[in-house]
Design an enzyme around this catalytic site. Structure first.
Site, mmCIF file in Angstrom:
data_model
loop_
_atom_site.group_PDB
_atom_site.id
_atom_site.type_symbol
_atom_site.label_atom_id
_atom_site.label_comp_id
_atom_site.label_asym_id
_atom_site.label_seq_id
_atom_site.Cartn_x
_atom_site.Cartn_y
_atom_site.Cartn_z
ATOM 1 C CE LYS A 179 5.127 0.449 9.665
ATOM 2 N NZ LYS A 179 6.291 -0.109 8.952
ATOM 3 C CE1 TYR A 231 -0.183 -1.161 10.800
ATOM 4 C CE2 TYR A 231 0.632 0.850 11.822
ATOM 5 C CZ TYR A 231 0.764 -0.159 10.888
ATOM 6 O OH TYR A 231 1.849 -0.165 10.039
HETATM 7 P P1 NAD Z 1 5.231 -8.101 3.114
HETATM 8 O O1 NAD Z 1 4.705 -9.170 4.016
HETATM 9 O O2 NAD Z 1 5.238 -8.353 1.675
HETATM 10 O O3 NAD Z 1 6.697 -7.660 3.564
HETATM 11 C C1 NAD Z 1 7.096 -7.674 4.920
HETATM 12 C C2 NAD Z 1 8.542 -8.117 4.910
HETATM 13 O O4 NAD Z 1 9.075 -8.029 6.237
HETATM 14 C C3 NAD Z 1 8.723 -9.567 4.458
HETATM 15 O O5 NAD Z 1 9.611 -9.617 3.381
HETATM 16 C C4 NAD Z 1 9.307 -10.236 5.677
HETATM 17 O O6 NAD Z 1 10.215 -11.279 5.349
HETATM 18 C C5 NAD Z 1 10.010 -9.067 6.329
HETATM 19 N N1 NAD Z 1 10.355 -9.335 7.730
HETATM 20 C C6 NAD Z 1 9.536 -9.569 8.787
HETATM 21 N N2 NAD Z 1 10.273 -9.864 9.877
HETATM 22 C C7 NAD Z 1 11.579 -9.788 9.492
HETATM 23 C C8 NAD Z 1 12.808 -10.016 10.163
HETATM 24 N N3 NAD Z 1 12.862 -10.393 11.441
HETATM 25 N N4 NAD Z 1 13.965 -9.860 9.466
HETATM 26 C C9 NAD Z 1 13.934 -9.507 8.159
HETATM 27 N N5 NAD Z 1 12.800 -9.296 7.460
HETATM 28 C C10 NAD Z 1 11.636 -9.444 8.135
HETATM 29 O O7 NAD Z 1 4.353 -6.820 3.476
HETATM 30 P P2 NAD Z 1 4.460 -5.291 3.029
HETATM 31 O O8 NAD Z 1 3.091 -4.743 3.246
HETATM 32 O O9 NAD Z 1 5.089 -5.178 1.713
HETATM 33 O O10 NAD Z 1 5.386 -4.684 4.162
HETATM 34 C C11 NAD Z 1 6.528 -3.913 3.870
HETATM 35 C C12 NAD Z 1 6.525 -2.631 4.679
HETATM 36 O O11 NAD Z 1 5.460 -1.798 4.227
HETATM 37 C C13 NAD Z 1 6.322 -2.823 6.187
HETATM 38 O O12 NAD Z 1 7.144 -1.911 6.880
HETATM 39 C C14 NAD Z 1 4.873 -2.423 6.358
HETATM 40 O O13 NAD Z 1 4.585 -1.993 7.674
HETATM 41 C C15 NAD Z 1 4.795 -1.287 5.359
HETATM 42 N N6 NAD Z 1 3.435 -0.859 4.978
HETATM 43 C C16 NAD Z 1 2.542 -1.771 4.540
HETATM 44 C C17 NAD Z 1 1.252 -1.352 4.221
HETATM 45 C C18 NAD Z 1 0.213 -2.336 3.756
HETATM 46 O O14 NAD Z 1 -0.972 -1.993 3.733
HETATM 47 N N7 NAD Z 1 0.563 -3.532 3.370
HETATM 48 C C19 NAD Z 1 0.913 0.003 4.321
HETATM 49 C C20 NAD Z 1 1.874 0.915 4.755
HETATM 50 C C21 NAD Z 1 3.142 0.463 5.076
#
Ligand code: NAD
Length: 259
Positions: free
Chosen positions: A162, A155
């Site tokens: 984060k 990570y």
């Molecule tokens: P996802 O890929 O569906 O969403 C990520 C989003 O970030 C996308 O919509 C993308 O367009 C956007 N993004 C990236 N760079 C960008 C930029 N420069 N400007 C605007 N938007 C931008 O994945 P997700 O897992 O739904 O991620 C959403 C959040 O959840 C993130 O913060 C991620 O770290 C967090 N998260 C994810 C997990 C997991 O296991 N997937 C777990 C905990 C937290």
């Protein structure tokens, strides 16, 4: 009346129907909220539009948070349609996938800066830009992961970002508390999303968390959505500066019961 009737909010980070932001948007719509969305780049609009339409929204704004003044421009455009909002959901992050593997010490200066800017500072910029649209109070919500407070394999710099994001939640909660704007984070367990799959060994982490969490499974995006709806609703009127885990309880386990 439902939990979010009469509330309007901006959802940032729906890339597709597997996105955590989509889980929040879908549940918020079902609970009565009116929604606007952002998408990162024009190519993403095609995937977002039918999803937005299914929750009765056609208010879609392009916002790449790595661009200067993007938060301000987004909120200005939103204010052409709505004079006030009640919540903003920030569910986005980015890091070069080549650095989401191996040792953290290999992180480059350029990717450190980019990861911090997109994954952590964008939330602060969004708070700056959006609080004037919440004159009677409101709620800001972001998404985090356990890797911000403990090490998890590969990570790396995303965990450092984060940690900054979670700290931002606390500082913003203090800054905005007097305006009755609450600031919280959801720390979600592993979900199968585009961003999730960029982390090397994501499948192994997914299985490990599933096997070792008290509930014996990882959350789905709608469970994350339900917890998000609680935090943006008046049910959580006394809650701010919190990082709320939606991970099947995994973060509470020290040593798991071995098989
Ligand atoms: P996802 O890929 O569906 O969403 C990520 C989003 O970030 C996308 O919509 C993308 O367009 C956007 N993004 C990236 N760079 C960008 C930029 N420069 N400007 C605007 N938007 C931008 O994945 P997700 O897992 O739904 O991620 C959403 C959040 O959840 C993130 O913060 C991620 O770290 C967090 N998260 C994810 C997990 C997991 O296991 N997937 C777990 C905990 C937290």
């Amino acid at each position: 009346m439902t939990l979010l009737s009469g509330k309007r909010g901006l959802i940032m980070g729906v890339a597709n129907e597997n996105s955590a932001a989509w889980g929040i948007a879908k549940q918020a719509h079902e609970l009565g909220a009116k929604l606007a969305f952002t998408y990162q780049m024009p190519a993403f609009k095609r995937r977002l539009a039918p999803l937005a339409e299914s929750v009765k929204s056609d208010l879609l704004i392009q916002c790449d948070v790595s661009e200067e003044n993007s938060a301000k421009k987004t909120i200005t455009e939103l204010s052409n349609h709505w004079s006030e909002i009640d919540f903003v959901v920030h569910s986005l992050g980015f890091s070069d996938k080549n650095e989401l593997r191996g040792a953290y010490y290999n992180t480059s200066r350029e990717n450190f800066r980019k990861t911090m800017l997109i994954s952590a500072f964008s939330f602060t910029e969004l708070a700056q830009a959006s609080f004037p649209m919440m004159p009677d109070g409101g709620s800001l919500l972001t998404l985090s992961y356990l890797g911000g407070v403990r090490t998890t394999p590969n990570y790396n710099v995303m965990g450092v970002a984060k940690a900054a994001l979670e700290s931002s939640v606390r500082y913003l909660a203090v800054d905005l508390g007097k305006k009755n704007i609450r600031v919280n984070g959801l720390s979600a367990g592993p979900m199968k999303t585009l961003a999730g799959s960029a982390i090397s060994g994501a499948r192994g982490i997914f299985r490990h968390s599933e096997k070792n969490s008290p509930l014996g499974r990882n959350p789905d995006i709608y469970e994350v959505g339900n917890a998000g709806c609680y935090l943006i609703s008046d049910l959580a009127s006394g809650v701010t500066g919190e990082i709320h885990y939606v991970d099947g309880g995994f973060n509470n386990v020290g040593v798991s019961i071995s098989e």
